[in-house]
Motif scaffolding. Sequence first.
Motif, PDB file in Angstrom:
ATOM      1  N   ASN A  89      13.102  -5.197  10.518  1.00  0.00           N
ATOM      2  CA  ASN A  89      12.812  -7.193  10.216  1.00  0.00           C
ATOM      3  C   ASN A  89      14.647  -7.436   9.817  1.00  0.00           C
ATOM      4  OD1 ASN A  89      11.200  -7.763  12.296  1.00  0.00           O
ATOM      5  ND2 ASN A  89      10.117  -7.640  10.292  1.00  0.00           N
ATOM      6  N   GLU A  90      15.263  -6.846   8.340  1.00  0.00           N
ATOM      7  CA  GLU A  90      15.919  -6.446   7.648  1.00  0.00           C
ATOM      8  C   GLU A  90      18.093  -6.934   8.720  1.00  0.00           C
ATOM      9  OE1 GLU A  90      14.103  -6.533   3.410  1.00  0.00           O
ATOM     10  OE2 GLU A  90      15.589  -4.880   4.638  1.00  0.00           O
ATOM     11  N   THR A  91      17.608  -5.584   8.907  1.00  0.00           N
ATOM     12  CA  THR A  91      18.547  -5.322  10.405  1.00  0.00           C
ATOM     13  C   THR A  91      18.821  -6.288  11.412  1.00  0.00           C
ATOM     14  OG1 THR A  91      17.209  -3.025  10.838  1.00  0.00           O
ATOM     15  CG2 THR A  91      18.679  -3.034   9.271  1.00  0.00           C
ATOM     16  N   ALA A  92      17.809  -6.641  11.585  1.00  0.00           N
ATOM     17  CA  ALA A  92      18.446  -7.414  13.242  1.00  0.00           C
ATOM     18  C   ALA A  92      18.770  -8.749  12.979  1.00  0.00           C
ATOM     19  CB  ALA A  92      16.943  -7.804  13.478  1.00  0.00           C
ATOM     20  N   GLU A 133       8.872   0.194   7.232  1.00  0.00           N
ATOM     21  CA  GLU A 133       9.986   0.562   8.476  1.00  0.00           C
ATOM     22  C   GLU A 133      10.094  -1.142   9.601  1.00  0.00           C
ATOM     23  OE1 GLU A 133       8.262   3.426  10.771  1.00  0.00           O
ATOM     24  OE2 GLU A 133       9.736   3.653  12.277  1.00  0.00           O
ATOM     25  N   LEU A 134       9.259  -1.076   9.269  1.00  0.00           N
ATOM     26  CA  LEU A 134       9.084  -2.618  10.093  1.00  0.00           C
ATOM     27  C   LEU A 134       9.966  -3.578   8.905  1.00  0.00           C
ATOM     28  CD1 LEU A 134       5.167  -3.369  11.384  1.00  0.00           C
ATOM     29  CD2 LEU A 134       7.345  -2.561  13.306  1.00  0.00           C
ATOM     30  N   ILE A 135       9.590  -4.136   7.950  1.00  0.00           N
ATOM     31  CA  ILE A 135      10.077  -4.790   6.972  1.00  0.00           C
ATOM     32  C   ILE A 135      11.837  -4.355   6.985  1.00  0.00           C
ATOM     33  CG2 ILE A 135      10.929  -5.754   4.713  1.00  0.00           C
ATOM     34  CD1 ILE A 135       8.258  -5.330   4.868  1.00  0.00           C
ATOM     35  N   SER A 136      12.041  -3.185   7.041  1.00  0.00           N
ATOM     36  CA  SER A 136      13.835  -2.842   7.538  1.00  0.00           C
ATOM     37  C   SER A 136      14.659  -3.038   8.524  1.00  0.00           C
ATOM     38  CB  SER A 136      13.988  -0.997   6.972  1.00  0.00           C
ATOM     39  OG  SER A 136      13.256  -0.579   8.190  1.00  0.00           O
ATOM     40  N   GLN A 142      -4.601   0.622   1.106  1.00  0.00           N
ATOM     41  CA  GLN A 142      -4.121   0.781   2.224  1.00  0.00           C
ATOM     42  C   GLN A 142      -3.769   1.969   2.206  1.00  0.00           C
ATOM     43  OE1 GLN A 142      -4.302  -0.955   5.371  1.00  0.00           O
ATOM     44  NE2 GLN A 142      -4.629  -3.338   3.551  1.00  0.00           N
ATOM     45  N   PRO A 143      -3.711   2.716   3.408  1.00  0.00           N
ATOM     46  CA  PRO A 143      -3.763   4.183   3.253  1.00  0.00           C
ATOM     47  C   PRO A 143      -2.022   3.917   3.542  1.00  0.00           C
ATOM     48  CG  PRO A 143      -4.467   3.864   5.696  1.00  0.00           C
ATOM     49  CD  PRO A 143      -4.418   2.976   4.235  1.00  0.00           C
ATOM     50  N   GLN A 144      -1.313   5.690   2.691  1.00  0.00           N
ATOM     51  CA  GLN A 144       0.097   6.125   2.816  1.00  0.00           C
ATOM     52  C   GLN A 144       1.128   5.414   3.946  1.00  0.00           C
ATOM     53  OE1 GLN A 144       1.328   5.502  -0.396  1.00  0.00           O
ATOM     54  NE2 GLN A 144       3.840   5.658   0.135  1.00  0.00           N
ATOM     55  N   SER A 145       0.337   5.917   5.397  1.00  0.00           N
ATOM     56  CA  SER A 145       0.881   5.794   6.462  1.00  0.00           C
ATOM     57  C   SER A 145       0.963   4.071   6.399  1.00  0.00           C
ATOM     58  CB  SER A 145       0.473   6.337   7.446  1.00  0.00           C
ATOM     59  OG  SER A 145      -1.375   5.917   7.795  1.00  0.00           O
ATOM     60  N   ARG A 146       0.005   3.807   6.217  1.00  0.00           N
ATOM     61  CA  ARG A 146       0.027   2.262   7.258  1.00  0.00           C
ATOM     62  C   ARG A 146       1.238   1.550   5.553  1.00  0.00           C
ATOM     63  NH1 ARG A 146      -2.009  -1.919   9.890  1.00  0.00           N
ATOM     64  NH2 ARG A 146      -1.961  -3.844   8.682  1.00  0.00           N
ATOM     65  N   VAL A 147       1.777   1.876   4.937  1.00  0.00           N
ATOM     66  CA  VAL A 147       2.388   1.509   3.533  1.00  0.00           C
ATOM     67  C   VAL A 147       3.548   1.806   4.895  1.00  0.00           C
ATOM     68  CG1 VAL A 147       3.415   1.673   1.557  1.00  0.00           C
ATOM     69  CG2 VAL A 147       1.061   1.318   1.793  1.00  0.00           C
ATOM     70  N   GLU A 148       3.946   3.278   4.632  1.00  0.00           N
ATOM     71  CA  GLU A 148       5.415   3.553   5.155  1.00  0.00           C
ATOM     72  C   GLU A 148       5.614   2.780   6.464  1.00  0.00           C
ATOM     73  OE1 GLU A 148       6.000   5.937   2.190  1.00  0.00           O
ATOM     74  OE2 GLU A 148       7.692   5.288   3.896  1.00  0.00           O
ATOM     75  N   TYR A 149       4.291   2.190   7.688  1.00  0.00           N
ATOM     76  CA  TYR A 149       4.959   1.002   8.843  1.00  0.00           C
ATOM     77  C   TYR A 149       5.045   0.800   8.157  1.00  0.00           C
ATOM     78  CZ  TYR A 149       3.508  -0.529  12.914  1.00  0.00           C
ATOM     79  OH  TYR A 149       4.396  -0.988  14.004  1.00  0.00           O
TER      80      TYR A 149
END
Length: 296
Positions: free
Chosen positions: A293-296, A288-291, A278-285
């Motif tokens: 969901n963890e903070t929510a 960010e979604l995982i972080s 996967q491209p690096q931009s998708r990995v960072e995205y």
Amino acid sequence: MKDILFLLIMGAVLWIVYAVVSKRSIIPFVKSKDNTQKGNGLSTPSAKMGSGKKKQEQVYEEQEPDLFEDLIEDVVDVKNHLVHLQNNRFLLIAEVSPCNYFLRSQSEQEAIDTAFESWLATLNYQVQWYIQSRYIDLSEPIEEMRTNMMEANDIPFNALEYGKSMLNDLVHWQKSSPRYESKRYLVFPYEVNVSTIEDSNKEELAERIEEKAWTELYRRCNNARSSLRKANMDVELLTTEGILDVLYHLFNRKKALKTKFKNIRDREMLSLYSTADQPQSRVEYVKELISQNETA
């Protein structure tokens, strides 16, 4: 004529030596007793025992022990800054930075000895020292110096050429012969007494056991940090990735110099699931979604 006689005598001497070594008859074309017994099908008891041993060796095949399995057979998991072992045992590992003891003055050495002895006197639990030898890896400093040198615009040409030759010398120095550096670690083992924990649910019991182990081991690590700071030694708690890095260098001593642990982490080879490139931009995205969901 003398040459022919000399050659015949030398040939006879060589034949006698060869016959003695190979256990043959000195007289040519005559079989020895050992050979005749073998030809007649006669065998000595020692020969029978030897054949029996050969049959036993062919039947029995010894399996070599798995060194990796023997060393970590008690390890259940590595998570939450702890090494989980069987029977509710845990390990906490902290890295200790050296203090250059022999470069200190006499008074400073006495202060270091006093602080270290005071810490040892307070111990009423087990503490293990682990020293790991690693190959010196200068790839990161070399790449950093090369990047800074190429990005700078005010460096004279002679200084630039000198910097390139120095970096080449460092690369050659690293590859010419193996050189090592020592990493020093403190290992705090702890076994949780399950009888002191009252809980009916198995999941909550496991969480309580891990929480109690973490509380006790973190207290011991803080005690070592505060005591050894007076001896000019810094104690840093290893994270989960730090513990995996220590284990990686333990079992991949030579391989770790080329295939670095940080490269494995950056390429997400430590994930539980294998995915396509996967491209690096998708990995960072996704991160960010995982972080979020963890903070929510």
